[in-house]
Design a protein around this motif. Structure first.
Motif, PDB file in Angstrom:
ATOM      1  N   GLU A  49     -13.899   7.407   1.877  1.00 41.94           N
ATOM      2  CA  GLU A  49     -14.508   7.196   3.525  1.00 41.94           C
ATOM      3  C   GLU A  49     -13.567   8.064   4.126  1.00 41.94           C
ATOM      4  OE1 GLU A  49     -17.212   5.841   4.153  1.00 41.94           O
ATOM      5  OE2 GLU A  49     -17.372   4.736   2.422  1.00 41.94           O
ATOM      6  N   SER A  97     -12.486   3.978  18.823  1.00 42.62           N
ATOM      7  CA  SER A  97     -11.050   4.379  18.548  1.00 42.62           C
ATOM      8  C   SER A  97     -10.869   5.851  18.655  1.00 42.62           C
ATOM      9  CB  SER A  97     -10.657   3.915  17.292  1.00 42.62           C
ATOM     10  OG  SER A  97     -10.821   2.358  16.966  1.00 42.62           O
ATOM     11  N   SER A 148     -10.968   3.927   6.572  1.00 42.26           N
ATOM     12  CA  SER A 148     -10.686   2.665   6.054  1.00 42.26           C
ATOM     13  C   SER A 148     -10.881   1.525   7.196  1.00 42.26           C
ATOM     14  CB  SER A 148      -9.379   2.351   5.326  1.00 42.26           C
ATOM     15  OG  SER A 148      -8.445   2.571   6.481  1.00 42.26           O
ATOM     16  N   ASP A 149     -10.765   0.291   6.860  1.00 43.19           N
ATOM     17  CA  ASP A 149     -10.831  -0.789   7.893  1.00 43.19           C
ATOM     18  C   ASP A 149      -9.895  -0.321   9.236  1.00 43.19           C
ATOM     19  OD1 ASP A 149     -12.628  -2.132   6.219  1.00 43.19           O
ATOM     20  OD2 ASP A 149     -10.929  -3.393   5.659  1.00 43.19           O
ATOM     21  N   GLU A 150      -8.890   0.373   8.996  1.00 41.92           N
ATOM     22  CA  GLU A 150      -8.179   0.748  10.313  1.00 41.92           C
ATOM     23  C   GLU A 150      -7.987   2.276  10.006  1.00 41.92           C
ATOM     24  OE1 GLU A 150      -4.495  -1.297  10.270  1.00 41.92           O
ATOM     25  OE2 GLU A 150      -5.339  -3.270  10.504  1.00 41.92           O
ATOM     26  N   ARG A 204       0.633  -1.456  -0.042  1.00 43.67           N
ATOM     27  CA  ARG A 204      -0.066  -0.106   0.004  1.00 43.67           C
ATOM     28  C   ARG A 204       0.804   1.258   0.029  1.00 43.67           C
ATOM     29  NH1 ARG A 204      -5.226   1.190   4.266  1.00 43.67           N
ATOM     30  NH2 ARG A 204      -5.971   3.115   3.051  1.00 43.67           N
ATOM     31  N   ARG A 239     -20.136   4.182   6.411  1.00 46.79           N
ATOM     32  CA  ARG A 239     -19.853   2.854   6.621  1.00 46.79           C
ATOM     33  C   ARG A 239     -20.075   2.188   7.828  1.00 46.79           C
ATOM     34  NH1 ARG A 239     -13.337   0.770   4.793  1.00 46.79           N
ATOM     35  NH2 ARG A 239     -14.203  -1.311   4.377  1.00 46.79           N
ATOM     36  N   ARG A 293     -20.247   3.644  10.741  1.00 44.14           N
ATOM     37  CA  ARG A 293     -19.485   4.205  11.741  1.00 44.14           C
ATOM     38  C   ARG A 293     -19.940   5.710  11.998  1.00 44.14           C
ATOM     39  NH1 ARG A 293     -13.658   2.083  10.396  1.00 44.14           N
ATOM     40  NH2 ARG A 293     -14.293   2.913   8.305  1.00 44.14           N
ATOM     41  N   ASP A 307     -17.992   2.513  16.198  1.00 47.33           N
ATOM     42  CA  ASP A 307     -18.688   1.259  15.368  1.00 47.33           C
ATOM     43  C   ASP A 307     -20.095   1.353  15.797  1.00 47.33           C
ATOM     44  OD1 ASP A 307     -19.892  -1.407  14.764  1.00 47.33           O
ATOM     45  OD2 ASP A 307     -18.072  -1.770  13.765  1.00 47.33           O
TER      46      ASP A 307
END
Length: 323
Positions: A282, A265, A300-302, A2, A243, A245, A258
């Motif tokens: 996002e 977080s 993103s996911d993280e 990435r 997404r 969240r 979430d």
């Protein structure tokens, strides 16, 4: 992998910015993460999250007192500083052209866009005046809201994507506002930031220490606390949904919640957060154009905090600073 991709994209962006203007033509090209208001214009954020730069300023063609970029990055809503009229300008092709939205009193105080940008709330400078605009950006139509039932001065507003429902939070509570009138809603505590979920009449309300989901706002509203934050997080200055969240911005922190699990977080930054302006994907912009780096959060996911380098000073300004 990435990181290598981001470096490659950044190299392409740098190469694109070095091309002569004539070679680039009259339309925008290459990946554009979004746009940021800057001195009666907007600057494209070229590249991708983690590998982006601010491009040349695109002038709107008139002095402005307020500018908002749509969440879809396809238009700009602006208030003319000269005549106070609200104008909409399409993005993506230069030069930018403006059209006036009729039916709104001149010189409103603020512009608030819905999550997807299909509607907007225009709050007047005169107490008790506001308009909801639907059909953005191609066929905007303004309707006057009835704020008679709102008690106190609103500190936070939100408008749904279909423009049917507006929320206002004051020191005395939360209110549902339509063209017919306003009525109080049950409250989950002090609210300092509001936002509807995209394409929904469910909303997020954030305050000191928590974010809650208000479901069925126009019917039988019910609250559910979605997440709580550390005491030092302070009051929320902005909230947005993406997404599944909730993104909640404090003065110097951002929390990602979430909405199903309640997992939180928190990200502490060194910048003064000014809001949550949606970018492509996002991602949300946290600060504006300045001599300092621009900060954003990628959802993103993280999720992670990222910065965009500031615009280099003009040669004359740089020489002056060096003396």
């Amino acid at each position: 992998m990435r990181n290598l991709l981001q470096i490659f994209i950044l190299a392409l962006v740098l190469a694109g910015l070095s091309l002569p203007a004539a070679a680039q033509g009259g339309s925008l090209s290459g990946p554009v993460l979004g746009y940021a208001p800057d001195s009666d214009g907007v600057r494209p954020i070229r590249g991708i999250a983690g590998a982006s730069l601010l491009g040349e300023r695109l002038p709107l063609g008139f002095a402005t007192s307020a500018v908002e970029v749509s969440p879809g990055q396809d238009y700009v809503l602006a208030v003319s500083a000269e005549d106070g009229l609200v104008r909409v300008l399409g993005l993506g092709v230069e030069p930018l052209t403006a059209s006036t939205i009729e039916g709104i009193a001149p010189a409103p105080d603020c512009l608030i866009l819905s999550p997807r940008g299909s509607a907007a709330l225009i709050v007047g400078s005169d107490e008790g005046r506001a308009w909801v605009v639907t059909g953005l950006p191609a066929a905007p139509t303004a309707a006057t809201l009835n704020l008679a039932g709102v008690s106190g001065q609103p500190d936070a507003w939100a408008v749904s994507d279909d423009g049917s429902t507006v929320l206002a939070a004051t020191g005395t509570g939360l209110f549902l506002v339509t063209v017919e009138g306003a009525r109080p809603l049950p409250s989950a505590g002090a609210v300092t930031a509001l936002a509807f979920l995209p394409g929904s009449l469910d909303a997020l309300a954030a305050g000191a220490g928590q974010v809650a989901v208000l479901s069925d706002t126009a019917g039988q509203p019910a609250w559910r606390v979605a997440g709580t934050f550390a005491e030092e997080f302070g009051d929320a200055v902005a909230v947005a949904a993406a997404r599944g969240r909730a993104f909640v911005a404090g003065n110097r922190s951002v929390a990602v919640v979430d909405l199903e699990t309640g997992a939180v977080s928190e990200f502490a930054g060194s910048c003064q957060v000014t809001g949550l302006a949606r970018l492509s994907g996002e991602a949300f912009r946290l600060t504006g154009v300045s001599a300092e780096p621009m900060w954003m959060i990628e959802g993103s996911d993280e999720p992670r905090l990222l910065f965009i380098p500031p615009v280099p000073p003009a040669p004359a300004a740089a020489e002056e600073e060096g003396r």
